[in-house]
Each structure stands twice: as C-alpha cells, then as structure tokens.
Design a protein around this motif. Sequence first.
Motif: not given
Length: 282
Positions: A117, A119, A144, A146, A161, A169-172, A188, A221
């Motif tokens: 993961q 970011l 992953w 992000g 992204l 794909r991920f978002v924080s 996402i 998501t």
Amino acid sequence: MANQNTGISWTQATLNPLVGCSLADRSCTNCYAQSLVHRFQHEHDNFAGLTEIGNHGARWNGKVNLVPAALDLPKTWRKPKRIFVASLSDVFHANVPTEYIARIGNMMREAPWHQYQTLSKRADRMRDLFQGELRWMGELPQAWWGVSVGTRDGLWRLDALRDTPAMTRFVSAEPLLEHLGQIDLRGIDWLIAGGESGNGARPCDPEWIRSLVRRCDEQGTTPYVKQLGSVWARGRGKGEDPNEWPEDLRRQEYPAARQLAPEPPSARRMVEDRDDVDYLFR
C-alpha cells in the motif's frame, strides 16, 4: 527499516526504503513522520540531515535518504501482510530517482504474496511514470497505489489517480480538515477517512466523514474509517475506538477482491516480530 507491529489500523506492517520529504500542502503541517525523524535523528543514520527547526518546530527540508537494505525485508516475511510502503516519505518525491522507484517495484514483484500500500501527494509524477516507463508497476496485482486528499485544494490528485494505470487505486482522506463536497470517487477502490491526532491537532467534524462514507456507498468505493481525531476524542486518545463512534461510521472494510494471498510455498525464514526501536528504524 520496518515495523511488523504498526499502530496504523488499516495496514499490518510498515516498510521504509526511503526517509525524508517536504511539505506539499497544509495537511502536512503536523506530519507525524517529520517529528519522529527529527526526534531520532542523532540515533539513526538514516534520519540524519532531513529536518530543520523553524518558527513552528521541526520541518522536513526536502532531502531524502535512500535505504536500499530495506528492499530485501519483504522476502524474509513468510506470512502474507499488508505493507504500507514509505510511511516516512513519499515514493514519488522529486528527489527520489526514477531508477530507485523501479527498485521498489521489483521488491513488490519479487515477494508477491504481500499486498503493498503506497500513498503519495505527488500524484502527477506517479501518473506520468505509470503512463510511461514504469507502467509495469501499476499492473502489479499485489500493489495498491493511492493519494492523500485532506482538503479541497488536493482534489486534483483524484483526477491524476484516475488517469494512473493501476490495478488498485485508493485515497486517504486523513487528516480530513474540511468537508470535501460531492467528491468524485469513480474508479477508486478504497477510501480511508480520519481526523487529525497528536499535538496541535485540528478539528474534524464527523459529518465530513459521514459524507465520504455516503459517497462511497453511492459510487461503489469501499470505506475505511480510521479515527475521528484527537479534538473529537477530547483527551481520550485519537478517537480510534469504533465502539465510541456513531454506529453509521463504524465502517472498516477492505475491497472484497483484494484478499491476502496464501503463504509462499518456499520462502526464507520469517523475521521474528519485534517492537523495539532498533528494529523499527534499522
């Protein structure tokens, strides 16, 4: 430089093949990593020369130290893990050579039983590299990729992204510092949301998190609420105990198709779990 006993609830280990960064936006103001690195700079060579003291305490100075020895660690961990890569830096920082980013990708390729993961706040560089010479990294199913978005000024990273070739794909949205509005989460897979914690923490309204969870449900998501923040907790930690939250915010989920792989049939002996400082920063 790794920690198999991390306190970050959405991952199982941290790995730092690089250390150091620079402030990208106002959500970086209270970055825990810069304070930690500054505190231990005289005890660990990899932390030396990365921070300076300004009017508001320790701040990143933009330098990045590479720690290639850390790239060999995932191969020694037999048990599959979710690994947060570069918790003390940004893989796509301008001062990280493209060749070294490729070495990080090779690390992921050589130990595919883990999930990695990563970011970044440098979403434009990640997009450009993955559309070009490092496209193969985005195609790794165990990786992953992000971006961090804690304010409306950072919403452009979601568009970058979406334009990034990636399997996951991920978002924080942590620290979440304001309502992000009708955020577009198309494309996402996963969203982490959380309020800020620690010294000088800024407030996070639970309604901002509720709005993100609602958008996740509307757009397919998967949501993961990490914490409501120190201001909400009023001296009771980070607000990380879901039992204390409103029931509709008790969502800590992972994308259904992203299950950890079985243990590798043949791997070197797993490094023993330790939580002492020397192991954490080596």
